[in-house]
Design a protein around this motif. Structure first.
Motif, PDB file in Angstrom:
ATOM      1  N   PRO A 196      64.619 -43.677   5.592  1.00 12.38           N
ATOM      2  CA  PRO A 196      65.039 -44.840   6.374  1.00 12.38           C
ATOM      3  C   PRO A 196      64.044 -45.990   6.196  1.00 12.38           C
ATOM      4  N   SER A 197      64.576 -47.170   5.924  1.00 16.37           N
ATOM      5  CA  SER A 197      63.738 -48.370   5.804  1.00 16.37           C
ATOM      6  C   SER A 197      63.863 -49.163   7.085  1.00 16.37           C
ATOM      7  N   VAL A 198      62.744 -49.638   7.587  1.00 14.92           N
ATOM      8  CA  VAL A 198      62.774 -50.341   8.869  1.00 14.92           C
ATOM      9  C   VAL A 198      61.962 -51.628   8.803  1.00 14.92           C
ATOM     10  N   GLY A 199      62.563 -52.693   9.292  1.00 12.64           N
ATOM     11  CA  GLY A 199      61.859 -53.975   9.403  1.00 12.64           C
ATOM     12  C   GLY A 199      62.015 -54.513  10.810  1.00 12.64           C
ATOM     13  N   PRO A 200      60.969 -54.426  11.622  1.00 18.09           N
ATOM     14  CA  PRO A 200      61.097 -54.915  12.993  1.00 18.09           C
ATOM     15  C   PRO A 200      60.659 -56.379  13.125  1.00 18.09           C
ATOM     16  N   GLU A 201      61.471 -57.165  13.821  1.00 18.00           N
ATOM     17  CA  GLU A 201      61.113 -58.566  14.073  1.00 18.00           C
ATOM     18  C   GLU A 201      60.522 -58.635  15.479  1.00 18.00           C
ATOM     19  N   GLN A 202      59.285 -59.028  15.558  1.00 11.57           N
ATOM     20  CA  GLN A 202      58.547 -58.973  16.829  1.00 11.57           C
ATOM     21  C   GLN A 202      58.512 -60.346  17.500  1.00 11.57           C
ATOM     22  N   LEU A 280      57.327 -62.829  14.666  1.00  9.61           N
ATOM     23  CA  LEU A 280      56.714 -62.435  13.392  1.00  9.61           C
ATOM     24  C   LEU A 280      57.496 -61.254  12.830  1.00  9.61           C
ATOM     25  N   ALA A 281      57.868 -61.349  11.563  1.00  6.70           N
ATOM     26  CA  ALA A 281      58.549 -60.214  10.931  1.00  6.70           C
ATOM     27  C   ALA A 281      57.823 -59.823   9.656  1.00  6.70           C
ATOM     28  N   PRO A 282      57.572 -58.538   9.478  1.00  8.13           N
ATOM     29  CA  PRO A 282      56.999 -58.074   8.217  1.00  8.13           C
ATOM     30  C   PRO A 282      58.120 -57.716   7.253  1.00  8.13           C
ATOM     31  N   ILE A 283      57.765 -57.482   6.012  1.00  3.12           N
ATOM     32  CA  ILE A 283      58.751 -56.954   5.068  1.00  3.12           C
ATOM     33  C   ILE A 283      58.976 -55.487   5.429  1.00  3.12           C
ATOM     34  N   TYR A 284      60.219 -55.060   5.327  1.00  2.00           N
ATOM     35  CA  TYR A 284      60.538 -53.701   5.769  1.00  2.00           C
ATOM     36  C   TYR A 284      59.795 -52.636   4.963  1.00  2.00           C
ATOM     37  N   ASP A 285      59.657 -51.483   5.592  1.00  3.89           N
ATOM     38  CA  ASP A 285      58.901 -50.388   4.992  1.00  3.89           C
ATOM     39  C   ASP A 285      59.512 -49.064   5.417  1.00  3.89           C
ATOM     40  N   ASN A 329      65.395 -54.282  15.330  1.00  4.20           N
ATOM     41  CA  ASN A 329      65.030 -53.187  14.444  1.00  4.20           C
ATOM     42  C   ASN A 329      66.031 -53.125  13.288  1.00  4.20           C
ATOM     43  N   ASN A 330      65.631 -53.663  12.149  1.00  4.02           N
ATOM     44  CA  ASN A 330      66.497 -53.641  10.970  1.00  4.02           C
ATOM     45  C   ASN A 330      66.362 -52.294  10.294  1.00  4.02           C
ATOM     46  N   TRP A 331      67.486 -51.686   9.980  1.00  5.43           N
ATOM     47  CA  TRP A 331      67.464 -50.294   9.524  1.00  5.43           C
ATOM     48  C   TRP A 331      68.422 -50.094   8.357  1.00  5.43           C
ATOM     49  N   SER A 332      67.961 -49.419   7.339  1.00  2.00           N
ATOM     50  CA  SER A 332      68.856 -49.043   6.236  1.00  2.00           C
ATOM     51  C   SER A 332      68.333 -47.750   5.625  1.00  2.00           C
ATOM     52  N   LEU A 333      69.018 -47.256   4.625  1.00  2.00           N
ATOM     53  CA  LEU A 333      68.621 -45.981   4.016  1.00  2.00           C
ATOM     54  C   LEU A 333      68.412 -46.178   2.522  1.00  2.00           C
ATOM     55  N   ASP A 441      79.878 -64.213   9.170  1.00  2.00           N
ATOM     56  CA  ASP A 441      78.972 -64.993  10.003  1.00  2.00           C
ATOM     57  C   ASP A 441      78.074 -64.039  10.784  1.00  2.00           C
ATOM     58  N   ARG A 442      77.078 -64.596  11.447  1.00  2.00           N
ATOM     59  CA  ARG A 442      76.208 -63.762  12.263  1.00  2.00           C
ATOM     60  C   ARG A 442      76.715 -63.709  13.692  1.00  2.00           C
ATOM     61  N   ASN A 443      76.331 -62.685  14.381  1.00  2.00           N
ATOM     62  CA  ASN A 443      76.699 -62.601  15.781  1.00  2.00           C
ATOM     63  C   ASN A 443      75.453 -62.192  16.548  1.00  2.00           C
ATOM     64  N   PHE A 450      75.847 -55.457  11.638  1.00  2.00           N
ATOM     65  CA  PHE A 450      75.706 -55.281  10.199  1.00  2.00           C
ATOM     66  C   PHE A 450      75.308 -56.627   9.614  1.00  2.00           C
ATOM     67  N   THR A 451      74.193 -56.660   8.893  1.00  2.00           N
ATOM     68  CA  THR A 451      73.745 -57.942   8.344  1.00  2.00           C
ATOM     69  C   THR A 451      73.542 -57.809   6.833  1.00  2.00           C
ATOM     70  N   GLY A 452      74.657 -57.618   6.156  1.00  2.00           N
ATOM     71  CA  GLY A 452      74.629 -57.674   4.688  1.00  2.00           C
ATOM     72  C   GLY A 452      74.352 -56.355   4.002  1.00  2.00           C
ATOM     73  N   ASN A 453      73.200 -55.766   4.305  1.00  2.00           N
ATOM     74  CA  ASN A 453      72.889 -54.480   3.674  1.00  2.00           C
ATOM     75  C   ASN A 453      72.032 -53.620   4.601  1.00  2.00           C
ATOM     76  N   LYS A 454      72.117 -53.901   5.877  1.00  2.00           N
ATOM     77  CA  LYS A 454      71.328 -53.163   6.880  1.00  2.00           C
ATOM     78  C   LYS A 454      71.998 -53.347   8.221  1.00  2.00           C
TER      79      LYS A 454
HETATM   80  P1  ADP Z   1      67.767 -61.622   8.981  1.00  2.52           P
HETATM   81  O1  ADP Z   1      67.607 -63.085   8.763  1.00  2.52           O
HETATM   82  O2  ADP Z   1      69.043 -61.025   8.558  1.00  2.52           O
HETATM   83  O3  ADP Z   1      67.308 -61.170  10.332  1.00  2.52           O
HETATM   84  P2  ADP Z   1      65.381 -61.325   7.528  1.00  2.52           P
HETATM   85  O4  ADP Z   1      65.342 -61.564   6.063  1.00  2.52           O
HETATM   86  O5  ADP Z   1      64.752 -62.292   8.449  1.00  2.52           O
HETATM   87  O6  ADP Z   1      66.841 -60.995   7.905  1.00  2.52           O
HETATM   88  O7  ADP Z   1      64.760 -59.906   7.795  1.00  2.52           O
HETATM   89  C1  ADP Z   1      64.581 -59.399   9.011  1.00  2.52           C
HETATM   90  C2  ADP Z   1      63.859 -58.106   8.825  1.00  2.52           C
HETATM   91  O8  ADP Z   1      64.735 -57.183   8.189  1.00  2.52           O
HETATM   92  C3  ADP Z   1      62.636 -58.198   7.937  1.00  2.52           C
HETATM   93  O9  ADP Z   1      61.649 -57.369   8.492  1.00  2.52           O
HETATM   94  C4  ADP Z   1      63.155 -57.662   6.634  1.00  2.52           C
HETATM   95  O10 ADP Z   1      62.139 -57.137   5.810  1.00  2.52           O
HETATM   96  C5  ADP Z   1      64.066 -56.581   7.111  1.00  2.52           C
HETATM   97  N1  ADP Z   1      65.002 -56.113   6.102  1.00  2.52           N
HETATM   98  C6  ADP Z   1      65.553 -56.791   5.078  1.00  2.52           C
HETATM   99  N2  ADP Z   1      66.320 -55.969   4.337  1.00  2.52           N
HETATM  100  C7  ADP Z   1      66.239 -54.748   4.899  1.00  2.52           C
HETATM  101  C8  ADP Z   1      66.785 -53.475   4.600  1.00  2.52           C
HETATM  102  N3  ADP Z   1      67.579 -53.281   3.563  1.00  2.52           N
HETATM  103  N4  ADP Z   1      66.484 -52.462   5.418  1.00  2.52           N
HETATM  104  C9  ADP Z   1      65.685 -52.614   6.474  1.00  2.52           C
HETATM  105  N5  ADP Z   1      65.150 -53.773   6.795  1.00  2.52           N
HETATM  106  C10 ADP Z   1      65.410 -54.833   6.031  1.00  2.52           C
END
Ligand code: ADP
Ligand code: MG
Length: 705
Positions: A196-202, A280-285, A329-333, A441-443, A450-454
C-alpha cells in the motif's frame, strides 16, 4: 538567496538509508538485510551484530551519543527511551561505545504507563520493542544532542500489539498476499509483492507563541474553549492558496529542510482555507514509512514553531466557527513491478482488473463503513465531521461521473456502452473503457474519493496517527480481494466469471456511491434511506471495533486478536473521557479564575461610571452604561450558574467506573455543559472592553501571526 540549499545534497543526510548501508556494510550482510527488507523475511539474528556495529559507527561519526527504540504506543504520539552508547569504563577509566545486535533488534521497556487496555496486567509490565527494519533508522538532532532513532514495534510479553505499528505491518502482509492473487488471476505472474502506498496531506495552524502561552485552553487541550468570532472570518476566501507571508515562509522553509534531512520527501505547501491555516504534503511512500514520516512531520512542525516564536496547532478544531484541520490519507496499491492497481490504465485487460479492484474496494468500504469511520475517531474530530467543512460522519465513495456511469451501465445492462464527454467508447463484456483521468471533477465533500489513481480518505483528523485508517483500509480490501480470488481461482470461464462478479459487486454495493454534495441535510436523509451508518461521535463509533464482524475480519487476517480489539475499544473510551475531562477542567479554571474576575472588574468600572456621570451631571443620559451593566450582569450570572453545573457534571462523570458508560457521560452531559458555559462567555467577550478581557481573542490569534 545566499544561504540557498541544495535539496539533493541534504536529502536523507540523517538517515541510515540504503546508500549508507551499501557503503558501510560487508557485501553479504548488506545483501541479506536488503532481502529481509524487500521480501519481508524475518531478520536473521546472526547479521544483527554487524548491522548494529555499522549503524553505531555511522551515528557516532554524526555526533550521536544516544540511541533509542522509537515506537508508537496507543497514545497516538511517539515514545522514546534514550540509552547512551557508553559501556562500562575499562581499567584505564576509558569507555567504549556499544550497540550490540541484540540491543538493535530487541528492547525491553517498562511499558506499564502506556495504555494497554488491560492487555498487560501490572505484574507483567514488561513491553518489548522490536526493530522494524523496513523503516530506516535516523538521527534526531535537537537540544538533547544527537540521538539514533531505531523504528520499532511495541508488544507485550505474550506478543500482543501495544502499538500502532504492529497491526499496520500485519495488515500490509494481509493485503500483499491477497493483492498478489488478484494480479496472478489476470496473468500478471511476475508480481511478487504488493504494497500500500500512502501520501498524507497534513493541515495545521500557526499562531504567535506569546499569545498561545496566554491561553490555558491552547496549552492544555490544543484548542480554544472560549472565543468569539472576529468581525472577519474566512468568508472572503482570501487565505486559501494566498501568498505565503514572510514569517510563515521562513517557518515552512526550516520545516522542509529538517524533514528532507530526515528523508521525508516534503513536497507541497500552501495556505489553507482558514486564516493562519496551512498544509504540507510529502510524496507518497510505503504505508509504514508514511506513518512514521507523518509522525516526524508533526513533531518537526511543533519543534520548529517553538524555535521561531510560533505555536503549531495540530488539533482538529482549534477555533470554533473557523475551518478545522484534517489529514487526507491518499492510498493506492503498488506492485513490485511498478503497477498501481488503482490506475485505470490504458490496456483494456488491465481495465478489467481495475474494475474488479474498484468493485472490491466498493464492497469493502460498504461492508466495513463503521470500521473505517471508527479509524478516524479522535475526540477533536467530533467537532469537524459533519460540520459542513469536512466530510460528514457518513461513509460514502465518490467515483466521479465517468466511473459512476460505467458502474450504472454494467449494473443495468450487463455491459457498458460508455460515453464520456465528446468521444464515445463502445465496450463489450471484457473490453472495458479507458477513463480519461481528468474527466472527473473533484468533490471536496466526500469522505472517500477516487482521485485519478488513488483513493483519498478525508476523514482522518489532523492530530491523529494515520496508522489505524491504513490498518482498516488494508484489511478490509484484503478481505474483499480474498473473497474474489477464492471465487475466481475456481472459475471455469474466467472472463465470464470476472464479469459477473464485477457486475454483482457493483449492484450489491451501489448504495455506497455518492457523487453529490455531502454537506447537505438532504444527503443525511438519503444516506439513512440507503441504510448507511451515521456514527456522529467518537463514542458511538467505538462499539464497531468489538462486533462479531470485526472480530472475524481482523482475526481471519491475523491483524488484531479479539483481546487486542477489546483492549483498543477500552483505550478509546478512556482517551475520550480523559480528553473531555481535561477540557472541562480547563474551562472551569479559565472561567473561574480569569473570565469571571475580569468581567466583575469591568462591571465595577461601569457602575462607578454610572455614579460618576450622575454626580457630575444629574440630567446626563447614563443609559448606555446602565444597559450594559444590566446585560453584562445577566450574562455573568448565567456563566456562574453554568460553571457550577459543569463542575457538578464533570465530577459525576469522573466517578463512573465502566469505561463505556463514563465516556458516554462525558459526551452526553459534560460536553453540553461546556457549551452552556461557553455561550455567555463568548457573548461577554463581544461587549466587555477589550482592555479587560484576560486572554487574546480569535482576531489576535489568527489574523496577527
Ligand atoms: P491531489 O491534488 O489529488 O490531492 P496531490 O498531487 O496534491 O494530489 O497529492 C496528494 C498526496 O497524494 C501527496 O502526498 C501525493 O504524493 C499522494 N499521492 C499521489 N499519488 C498517489 C498514489 N498513487 N498513491 C498514494 N498516494 C499518492
Ligand atoms: Mg488532496
Amino acid at each position: 538567496m545566499n544561504d540557498a540549499i541544495n535539496v539533493a545534497d541534504i536529502f536523507g543526510e540523517n538517515v541510515f538509508n540504503e546508500s549508507v548501508m551499501k557503503e558501510r556494510l560487508p557485501k553479504n550482510i548488506y545483501k541479506r538485510l536488503q532481502q529481509t527488507i524487500e521480501d519481508g523475511r524475518e531478520l536473521d539474528p546472526t547479521i544483527a551484530d554487524a548491522v548494529a556495529h555499522a549503524m553505531k559507527e555511522w551515528a557516532i561519526e554524526n555526533g550521536a551519543t544516544h540511541y533509542t527504540h522509537w515506537f508508537q504506543p496507543l497514545t497516538g504520539v511517539t515514545a522514546e527511551k534514550h540509552d547512551s552508547f557508553i559501556g562500562a569504563p575499562d581499567e584505564n577509566g576509558k569507555v567504549r561505545m556499544n550497540l550490540s545486535g541484540k540491543e538493535l533488534i530487541k528492547g525491553e521497556t517498562d511499558g506499564s504507563s502506556f495504555p494497554s487496555g488491560g492487555l498487560r496486567a501490572t505484574f507483567e509490565a514488561r513491553g518489548y520493542t522490536a526493530w522494524d527494519c523496513t523503516s530506516p533508522a535516523f538521527l534526531k538532532k535537537d537540544a538533547t544532542g544527537v540521538t539514533l532513532c531505531i523504528p520499532t514495534a511495541f508488544c507485550s510479553y505474550r506478543g500482543e500489539a501495544l502499538d500502532k505499528k504492529t497491526p499496520l505491518l500485519r495488515s500490509m502482509e494481509a493485503i500483499d498476499k491477497q493483492a498478489v492473487r488478484i494480479f496472478h488471476l489476470f496473468g500478471n505472474t511476475a508480481v511478487k509483492r504488493v504494497t500500500p502506498s500512502v501520501g498524507p496531506e497534513q493541515e495545521y495552524f500557526l499562531v504567535d507563541r506569546d499569545k498561545y502561552l496566554q491561553r490555558k485552553d491552547l496549552i492544555y487541550t490544543g484548542r480554544t474553549l472560549f472565543g468569539a468570532m472576529p468581525p472577519k472570518g474566512q468568508e472572503m476566501d482570501d487565505h486559501y492558496y494566498g501568498v505565503i507571508r514572510e514569517r510563515i515562509g521562513a517557518y515552512m522553509r526550516e520545516v522542509n529542510e529538517e524533514l528532507w534531512k530526515l528523508g521525508v520527501p516534503a513536497k507541497t505547501q500552501h495556505n489553507e482555507v482558514a486564516p493562519a491555516q496551512h498544509e504540507l504534503a510529502p510524496i507518497y511512500d510505503k504505508a509504514n514509512l508514511a506513518v512514521d514520516h507523518n509522525q516526524l512531520v508533526m513533531e518537526t512542525m511543533k519543534k520548529v514553531a517553538s524555535r521561531r516564536g510560533l505555536a503549531c496547532l495540530l488539533h482538529e478544531k482549534p477555533f470554533q466557527g473557523v475551518n478545522g484541520s484534517g489529514k487526507h490519507n491518499n492510498w493506492s496499491l503498488t506492485s513490485d513491478t511498478g503497477v498501481n492497481m488503482l490506475d485505470p490504465g490504458v490496456m483494456p485487460h488491465e481495465n478489467v482488473q481495475f474494475l474488479l479492484v474498484l468493485a472490491c474496494i466498493m464492497k469493502a468500504v460498504d461492508v466495513h463503513a463503521d470500521l473505517l469511520r471508527q479509524s478516524a475517531a479522535v475526540p477533536g474530530n467530533d467537532y469537524r465531521l459533519g460540520a459542513q467543512e469536512a466530510p460528514p460522519a457518513i461513509i460514502s465513495i465518490f467515483v466521479g461521473d465517468q466511473l459512476e456511469d460505467v458502474i450504472d451501465q454494467l449494473c443495468s445492462t450487463g455491459s457498458a456502452i460508455h460515453s464520456i464527454t465528446g468521444g464515445k467508447l463502445t465496450t463489450g463484456v471484457t473490453t472495458l473503457p479507458d477513463f480519461d483521468k481528468d474527466a472527473t471533477d473533484r468533490n471536496r465533500t466526500s469522505p472517500f474519493a477516487f482521485t485519478g489513481n488513488k483513493f483519498e480518505f478525508r476523514m482522518v483528523g489532523s492530530s491523529d496517527s494515520i496508522a489505524e485508517s491504513n490498518v482498516v483500509l488494508n484489511t478490509i480490501v484484503a478481505e474483499a480481494f480474498k473473497e474474489a480470488a477464492d471465487e475466481l481461482e475456481k472459475a471455469e470461464d474466467f472472463d465470464l466469471s470476472v464479469h459477473n462478479l464485477i457486475k454483482r459487486l457493483f449492484t450489491e454495493h451501489r448504495r455506497i456511491i455518492f457523487n453529490g454534495n455531502g454537506y447537505t441535510e438532504a444527503w443525511v436523509r438519503e444516506a439513512e434511506r440507503r441504510g448507511l451508518p451515521n456514527l456522529k461521535c467518537m463514542v458511538d463509533s467505538i462499539p464497531s471495533l468489538v462486533t462479531e464482524k470485526s472480530f472475524k475480519l481482523f482475526g481471519d487476517f491475523g491483524v488484531y486478536t479479539r483481546a487486542e480489539l477489546e483492549a483498543r475499544a477500552e483505550i478509546e473510551y478512556e482517551a475520550y473521557a480523559k480528553s473531555v475531562n481535561i477540557e472541562a477542567k480547563t474551562m472551569i479554571d479559565m472561567a473561574g479564575k480569569q473570565i469571571i474576575p475580569a468581567v466583575i472588574k469591568y462591571t465595577t468600572v461601569l457602575a462607578e461610571s454610572v455614579s460618576a456621570v450622575r454626580a457630575a451631571c444629574p440630567e446626563a443620559d447614563a443609559s448606555v452604561q446602565t444597559e450594559l451593566l444590566k446585560e453584562i450582569s445577566a450574562l455573568l450570572a448565567e456563566m456562574k450558574k453554568a460553571l457550577a453545573d459543569l463542575e457538578k457534571k464533570t465530577d459525576a462523570s469522573a466517578k463512573i467506573e465502566d469505561g463505556s458508560a463514563r465516556a458516554h457521560a462525558y459526551y452526553d452531559n459534560v460536553v453540553p455543559a461546556m457549551n452552556r458555559l461557553r455561550a455567555p462567555a463568548d457573548r461577554l467577550e463581544m461587549i466587555v472592553d477589550k482592555e479587560f478581557w484576560p486572554i487574546p481573542s480569535y482576531g489576535d490569534l489568527i489574523f496577527e501571526v
